[in-house]
Every structure is written in structure tokens, then in C-alpha cells.
Scaffold this active site. Structure first.
Site, PDB file in Angstrom:
ATOM      1  N   ARG A 188       2.284  -0.743   6.407  1.00 34.69           N
ATOM      2  CA  ARG A 188       2.613   0.427   6.014  1.00 34.69           C
ATOM      3  C   ARG A 188       1.917   1.527   5.059  1.00 34.69           C
ATOM      4  O   ARG A 188       1.857   1.206   4.273  1.00 34.69           O
ATOM      5  CB  ARG A 188       4.084   0.310   5.504  1.00 34.69           C
ATOM      6  CG  ARG A 188       5.482   1.593   5.527  1.00 34.69           C
ATOM      7  CD  ARG A 188       6.610   1.246   4.743  1.00 34.69           C
ATOM      8  NE  ARG A 188       7.548   2.728   5.042  1.00 34.69           N
ATOM      9  CZ  ARG A 188       7.247   2.911   3.976  1.00 34.69           C
ATOM     10  NH1 ARG A 188       7.434   2.266   2.170  1.00 34.69           N
ATOM     11  NH2 ARG A 188       8.128   4.085   3.757  1.00 34.69           N
TER      12      ARG A 188
ATOM     13  N   GLN B  53      12.876   7.855   1.334  1.00 32.75           N
ATOM     14  CA  GLN B  53      13.560   7.341   0.557  1.00 32.75           C
ATOM     15  C   GLN B  53      14.025   9.469   0.780  1.00 32.75           C
ATOM     16  O   GLN B  53      13.885   9.801  -0.568  1.00 32.75           O
ATOM     17  CB  GLN B  53      13.225   7.338  -0.445  1.00 32.75           C
ATOM     18  CG  GLN B  53      13.207   5.712  -0.457  1.00 32.75           C
ATOM     19  CD  GLN B  53      13.083   5.009  -1.538  1.00 32.75           C
ATOM     20  OE1 GLN B  53      12.615   3.939  -2.026  1.00 32.75           O
ATOM     21  NE2 GLN B  53      12.600   5.732  -2.368  1.00 32.75           N
TER      22      GLN B  53
ATOM     23  N   SER C  75      16.126   9.520  -2.422  1.00 32.23           N
ATOM     24  CA  SER C  75      15.830   9.451  -3.605  1.00 32.23           C
ATOM     25  C   SER C  75      15.829  11.127  -3.092  1.00 32.23           C
ATOM     26  O   SER C  75      15.395  11.357  -5.445  1.00 32.23           O
ATOM     27  CB  SER C  75      14.893   8.718  -4.198  1.00 32.23           C
ATOM     28  OG  SER C  75      14.842   7.526  -3.324  1.00 32.23           O
TER      29      SER C  75
ATOM     30  N   ASN D  66      14.919   0.587   2.291  1.00 34.06           N
ATOM     31  CA  ASN D  66      13.977   0.172   1.308  1.00 34.06           C
ATOM     32  C   ASN D  66      15.373  -0.227  -0.181  1.00 34.06           C
ATOM     33  O   ASN D  66      16.245   0.364  -0.676  1.00 34.06           O
ATOM     34  CB  ASN D  66      13.315   1.523   0.876  1.00 34.06           C
ATOM     35  CG  ASN D  66      12.707   2.157   1.592  1.00 34.06           C
ATOM     36  OD1 ASN D  66      12.569   1.690   2.597  1.00 34.06           O
ATOM     37  ND2 ASN D  66      11.484   2.925   0.949  1.00 34.06           N
TER      38      ASN D  66
ATOM     39  N   TYR E 116      15.600  -3.207  -3.437  1.00 37.58           N
ATOM     40  CA  TYR E 116      15.317  -3.535  -4.548  1.00 37.58           C
ATOM     41  C   TYR E 116      16.293  -4.539  -5.238  1.00 37.58           C
ATOM     42  O   TYR E 116      15.930  -5.322  -6.281  1.00 37.58           O
ATOM     43  CB  TYR E 116      14.549  -2.438  -5.326  1.00 37.58           C
ATOM     44  CG  TYR E 116      12.723  -1.990  -5.168  1.00 37.58           C
ATOM     45  CD1 TYR E 116      12.013  -2.544  -5.169  1.00 37.58           C
ATOM     46  CD2 TYR E 116      13.269  -1.002  -4.196  1.00 37.58           C
ATOM     47  CE1 TYR E 116      10.884  -1.956  -5.281  1.00 37.58           C
ATOM     48  CE2 TYR E 116      12.219  -0.296  -3.569  1.00 37.58           C
ATOM     49  CZ  TYR E 116      11.387  -0.947  -4.044  1.00 37.58           C
ATOM     50  OH  TYR E 116       9.412  -0.593  -3.389  1.00 37.58           O
TER      51      TYR E 116
ATOM     52  N   GLU F 120      10.595  -1.327   2.985  1.00 36.09           N
ATOM     53  CA  GLU F 120       9.915  -1.809   1.244  1.00 36.09           C
ATOM     54  C   GLU F 120      11.452  -3.067   0.696  1.00 36.09           C
ATOM     55  O   GLU F 120      11.908  -2.483   0.894  1.00 36.09           O
ATOM     56  CB  GLU F 120      10.274  -0.541   0.338  1.00 36.09           C
ATOM     57  CG  GLU F 120       9.521  -0.060   1.045  1.00 36.09           C
ATOM     58  CD  GLU F 120       9.081   1.217  -0.634  1.00 36.09           C
ATOM     59  OE1 GLU F 120      10.422   0.955  -1.687  1.00 36.09           O
ATOM     60  OE2 GLU F 120       8.328   2.398  -0.184  1.00 36.09           O
TER      61      GLU F 120
HETATM   62  C1  GBH Z   1      10.742   3.139  -4.526  1.00 33.23           C
HETATM   63  O1  GBH Z   1      12.371   3.483  -4.181  1.00 33.23           O
HETATM   64  C2  GBH Z   1       9.573   4.182  -3.969  1.00 33.23           C
HETATM   65  O2  GBH Z   1       9.915   4.191  -2.513  1.00 33.23           O
HETATM   66  C3  GBH Z   1       7.657   3.563  -4.022  1.00 33.23           C
HETATM   67  O3  GBH Z   1       7.178   4.494  -4.120  1.00 33.23           O
HETATM   68  C4  GBH Z   1       7.851   2.648  -5.416  1.00 33.23           C
HETATM   69  O4  GBH Z   1       6.584   2.297  -5.633  1.00 33.23           O
HETATM   70  C5  GBH Z   1       8.945   1.801  -5.635  1.00 33.23           C
HETATM   71  O5  GBH Z   1      10.456   2.253  -5.208  1.00 33.23           O
HETATM   72  C6  GBH Z   1       9.073   0.841  -6.731  1.00 33.23           C
HETATM   73  O6  GBH Z   1       9.922   2.382  -7.753  1.00 33.23           O
HETATM   74  O7  GBH Z   1      13.264   5.009 -13.633  1.00 33.23           O
HETATM   75  O8  GBH Z   1      15.817   4.421 -13.863  1.00 33.23           O
HETATM   76  O9  GBH Z   1      14.986   6.264 -13.073  1.00 33.23           O
HETATM   77  C7  GBH Z   1      12.989   2.301  -5.030  1.00 33.23           C
HETATM   78  C8  GBH Z   1      14.059   3.883  -5.329  1.00 33.23           C
HETATM   79  C9  GBH Z   1      14.749   5.191  -6.964  1.00 33.23           C
HETATM   80  C10 GBH Z   1      14.026   3.232  -7.692  1.00 33.23           C
HETATM   81  C11 GBH Z   1      14.794   5.527  -8.443  1.00 33.23           C
HETATM   82  C12 GBH Z   1      13.111   3.464  -8.823  1.00 33.23           C
HETATM   83  C13 GBH Z   1      14.312   5.527 -10.956  1.00 33.23           C
HETATM   84  C14 GBH Z   1      15.070   4.443 -11.779  1.00 33.23           C
HETATM   85  N1  GBH Z   1      13.849   3.924  -6.645  1.00 33.23           N
HETATM   86  N2  GBH Z   1      14.558   4.785  -9.789  1.00 33.23           N
HETATM   87  S1  GBH Z   1      14.297   5.124 -13.445  1.00 33.23           S
END
Ligand code: GBH
Length: 501
Positions: A98, A188, A191, A329, A331, A397
Site C-alpha cells: 500500500r 483518513q 484526521s 487504520n 493504532y 494501517e
Molecule cells: C496514521 O494516522 C497516518 O495515516 C500515517 O501517515 C502516520 O505515519 C501514522 O498514523 C503514524 O502516526 O501527536 O498527540 O497530536 C493515525 C492517526 C491521528 C495518530 C493524529 C496520531 C496525532 C496525535 N493519527 N495523531 S498527537
């Protein structure tokens, strides 16, 4: 007596074999992949006629927002190192890769009147190299990097962005529909709209509080129009599938108090259902809980109508069912607490009205938002099944970040736990076709620069060739893909150090 021991021994072997058979396995048609995105890996930000993206502009104008100062100007230099990238994919044995296409690389002005041959050549080469080795390309059409020229016109807050996106997508479909069978329109959108047009965690950081729902409407319509375009003009001939990836973490209340339980329902409404309901629910449209809250708040704030735009009956129909699969996605799991500590009003955060509490007991990766909570993936799947009638899912993801270092046991452990949770979700009826690790290799983690490493491969950003080296997790993932089971404690004896260029 000896005979008795013998019998017991045979029984024990039998039980073990039996439980082995019971061991959960990914089916043979389940697909494994890895993911990256254009801005985060390609580098070559101004090479061969590429146009400027909003991240180029943002980081050049504000170098201090990047934790370690490393922006995407060079990144992993995948623009020149794509053969090495495909070699790594072969080492891993993945079924698909991807990656995303950089809109300003192929259409520097944002519009199709100017098409950058050399930019397209890069994607021709990458896709052909993948196909040569039987690795399916899964292409994300948009992963955060809008052409700056379109941002100057208001970006996703401008209703014309729907047409801009569809015009771009048509050019890409024309060129690659015969080769690419898996498409993700937008990465996203939730986001993008809530962070970039709402809070300040992403660029372009616009008109906080006013434009996030305009963005929401436009970006969802842009997705749906791109989906319908494929259905109408490409599907019969090429038989591909088109989906969309959402940022879908799970959320639980921090405790059982009614206040926090209710706050969590509101939180899920804004962070999950606002984007899923229009596409996957039976009746479509934005969820009623969100409509109600935003309308009430807007009124109090002096707006003549709700900040959440209305979807017309035609728009509701256009959106309903506009995806062949849901890209998840995922996490972590957020712990939600009702809170009146608003940053500013009006804003998305103010509408939601909660605070996220970190669970100190959970394993933590580098960034404070990322805590390991694998049960959350299971719960999310069940929630989606119950509310949206068992859609087809790809986990597009899932990943973990560390500091540098090849023996990344915490990533291995996190991956195993999440894959086990996924196996349980599948056993309980979830239709999951594939799982994608974020990320193939360390890359530019937006504002975190290269201070957070998500890669199965470590990248030496100081080396001239951006040397990539397999981590322990790469070898464990390779073994999972081969065996289709998740072993508890297998470890490679040595790290296979792959080629040095
Ligand atoms: C993914 O988003 C992205 O699609 C990808 O590009 C990125 O590399 C990956 O996350 C890893 O971060 O810093 O406390 O403000 C996942 C959802 C939403 C997670 C925004 C991080 C920021 C939190 N993301 N969030 S903060």
C-alpha cells in the site's frame, strides 16, 4: 507401571497435537501487506517538475514544528530507491504494497491541464516492478499531500475540491486501472478534517472551528464521486475494488460513571460514526447525535444555522454504499472522560467535549498517544459489524513506533497481540480480507520528523543511500506470513542484514 506412563505420554502428545490443530490460523486467501505514503518516503520534493504540496510549504515555512528538524525533502528517497523498496517487499513475502500517489508530483498545478511525465514515470516504474514480482499494488490516491495551489483556493473547505479530486483521479484511473486492482480514495478524511481544519495537529491549520464540517462534507463527496466514477467507467473492464481508509481507534470510558459512558458515546459519534454512517449505514446521512449537538452549539454561538452542513437527498444517496471495502487504520484505544476544558469555541473539540486520558498501565511506544491495547481492535470490529452490518474490511494501517535499533521486541510483541485480536474478531464473524503494517520502513512521521520510527526496516537517514536494514519485526512478520500463525515467542537467531545500497 511403565505401560501406564507410556499411555499417559501418548495421551499428552495427542492433546498437544489436538490443541495445535485448534491453533488459530489466517486462511490461505487472507492477504498480508505493508504501507507507506508518498510524502513520508519519496523525498525528491522538487525534482523532475514536482509541484509544491501543503507539507512542503508548511515545513519550509515552519521548520521548528518538526521535532528533530527532519522534513520530507529527502525522506527515504524512495523516488530513486524504489527497486530496493520492492526488494524489501520480496524479502518480507507480502502479498501487497500500500503506497500513495503524490497529487502534486503528477499534476503540479493540481489540475489535469499540466501532467508531469517524469512524475508519472516514477509510478509506472514502481507499479511495474511490483507486478514483476507478483506483489499487488494497493494505491492510496490521497494521503494528506494536497497541491499547495489548491490549498491557496481553500483546499477541502472549497466545494470545488470535489471536482478537483475527481479530475485528478480520472487521470490516474486512466493510466493505472489496468494494473492496479485495489484503490483507496482518501487516507483518513476524519484526521484531515478534524485536525487540519479543526485542531492544530496537521497542516493547513485553517479557520479553526468553522471549516471542519465543510471539509467533512466535501471530502466525503469527493470520495463518493471518485467511487462512482470507477463504477461507471472502469469497473466492468478492470474488476477492481475501491475503498476508503478511516482513522478508527477504539474508545472506552475511563470509568463506569454515567457521565463518562455518555461522553464516550458522543466521542464515538464524532470520531467513528460521522464518517462511517454516511457510507455504511442503511439510511445514510450524518449521525443524528452529531447533527443534534452541532446544531445546538452553533445556535448558542450565534451562527444562523448549524456548522454541520446539510446533505441533500441526492448527496445522501450518492454517499450511501459508496465503498467496496472499509480501510481501518487502527493504532490504539482512547480512554474518554467528559470534560469542559475546551481549547476554543467554536471547534470540533468543543463540540465533542471530552478529554483523552492516558492509561499509564499500558505499554507505551514513543509518542504519548500510542499505547498498546489490542482488545480495542476486537471491540472496534464488533462495533462496526453491529452498527454497519458486517462490511468488508482491510486493516490498512496498524503499527508501533520505537527509537532506532534493530531488536525491536516491543514492536514484535505489539504486532503479535494485535494479530491475535484480529484472529478473534475474524472468528467472531468480521470479514477481514487483509492486514497492513504501518510501515514498511522508518519514514518522516509528519511533525515528529524521524524521531518516531514505525518501520519493519530501519532507515539510516544520515547515510547517502538512506540505507535500509531489516529489524527483528521484519523477520517475525515474514514468518507469520509464511506460516499464517502467530507464534508466541519465536525469535530469529541473527538479523539478516540485507543488501547495503
Ligand atoms: C496514521 O494516522 C497516518 O495515516 C500515517 O501517515 C502516520 O505515519 C501514522 O498514523 C503514524 O502516526 O501527536 O498527540 O497530536 C493515525 C492517526 C491521528 C495518530 C493524529 C496520531 C496525532 C496525535 N493519527 N495523531 S498527537
Amino acid at each position: 507401571m511403565n505401560l501406564l506412563w507410556c499411555l499417559i505420554y501418548i495421551c499428552l502428545i495427542g492433546v498437544e497435537a489436538w490443541s495445535d490443530n485448534k491453533r488459530r490460523k489466517f486462511s490461505n486467501d487472507f492477504k498480508f501487506g505493508v504501507s507507506t505514503s508518498a510524502y513520508q518516503v519519496e523525498g525528491a520534493w522538487n525534482v523532475d517538475g514536482k509541484g509544491e504540496s501543503i507539507w512542503d510549504r508548511y515545513f519550509h515555512d515552519n521548520p521548528n514544528v518538526i521535532t528533530d528538524g527532519r522534513n520530507g525533502d529527502e525522506a527515504c528517497d524512495s523516488y530513486h530507491k524504489y527497486k530496493r523498496d520492492v526488494e524489501m517487499l520480496r524479502e518480507l513475502g507480502v502479498d501487497y504494497y500500500r503506497f500513495s500517489i503524490s497529487w502534486p508530483r503528477v499534476l503540479p498545478s493540481g489540475f489535469p491541464n499540466e501532467q508531469n511525465k517524469l512524475g508519472f514515470q516514477y509510478y509506472d516504474n514502481l507499479i511495474d516492478e511490483l507486478l514483476k514480482y507478483n506483489i499487488m499494488p494497493m494505491v492510496t490516491l490521497y494521503h494528506f499531500d494536497l497541491p499547495q495551489k489548491l490549498q491557496d483556493l481553500g483546499g477541502w473547505a472549497n466545494p470545488h475540491s470535489v471536482d478537483w479530486f475527481v479530475d485528478y483521479v480520472r487521470v490516474v484511473f486512466d493510466r493505472y486501472a489496468s494494473k492496479v486492482k485495489h484503490w483507496i480514495t482518501i487516507n483518513q478524511p476524519n484526521s484531515i478534517c478534524t485536525s487540519a481544519y479543526g485542531e492544530t495537529a496537521m497542516t493547513p491549520d485553517l479557520n479553526k472551528g468553522i471549516t471542519e464540517y465543510q471539509c467533512t462534507k466535501n471530502i466525503l463527496l469527493a470520495h463518493a464521486m471518485a467511487y462512482r466514477l470507477y463504477q461507471k467507467e472502469y469497473k466492468n473492464k478492470y474488476k477492481g475494488s475501491v475503498g476508503i481508509s478511516m482513522s478508527l481507534n477504539w474508545a472506552d470510558p475511563v470509568d463506569n460513571s454515567t457521565e463518562n459512558v455518555e461522553a464516550t458515546e458522543v466521542f464515538r459519534g464524532f470520531n467513528i460514526d460521522l464518517f462511517l454512517n454516511p457510507i455504511w449505514s442503511k439510511n445514510g446521512d450524518f449521525p443524528s447525535i452529531v447533527k443534534k449537538i452541532v446544531a445546538e452549539k452553533s445556535k448558542q454561538q450565534g451562527f444562523s444555522k448549524s456548522r454541520l452542513p446539510v446533505l441533500s437527498p441526492e448527496e445522501i444517496e450518492l454517499l450511501r454504499g459508496s465503498a467496496d471495502f472499509l480501510g481501518v487504520n487502527h493504532y490504539t484505544t482512547d480512554l474518554v472522560k467528559a470534560s469542559a476544558k475546551y481549547i476554543h469555541s467554536p471547534s470540533f473539540e468543543n463540540d465533542v467535549g471530552v478529554e483523552i486520558v492516558l492509561d499509564e498501565k499500558r505499554n507505551q511506544s514513543q509518542p504519548s498517544w500510542l499505547r498498546s491495547a489490542p482488545y480495542g481492535l476486537y471491540k472496534l470490529c464488533i462495533y462496526i459489524n453491529q452498527n454497519y452490518d458486517y462490511p468488508t474490511i482491510y486493516i490498512t494501517e496498524n503499527g508501533w513506533s520505537t527509537k532506532t535499533g534493530l531488536w525491536d521486541r516491543s514492536r514484535v510483541e505489539n504486532m503479535r497481540l494485535y494479530l491475535n485480536a484480529l484472529l478473534l474478531a475474524i472468528e467472531d464473524g468480521t470479514t477481514v480480507k487483509g492486514y497492513t503494517v504501518w510501515s514498511l520502513m522508518d519514514n518522516v512521521e509528519w511533525q515528529a520528523g524521524t524521531s518516531e520510527r514505525f518501520g519493519l526496516y530501519e532507515v539510516d537517514f544520515d547515510s547517502r543511500y538512506k540505507k535500509r536494514t531489516a529489524r527483528m519485526s521484519a523477520l517475525v512478520y515474514k514468518r507469520i506470513i509464511q506460516s499464517r500463525i502467530v507464534e508466541k515467542d519465536w525469535e530469529p537467531r541473527n538479523l539478516y542484514i540485507s543488501s547495503q545500497y
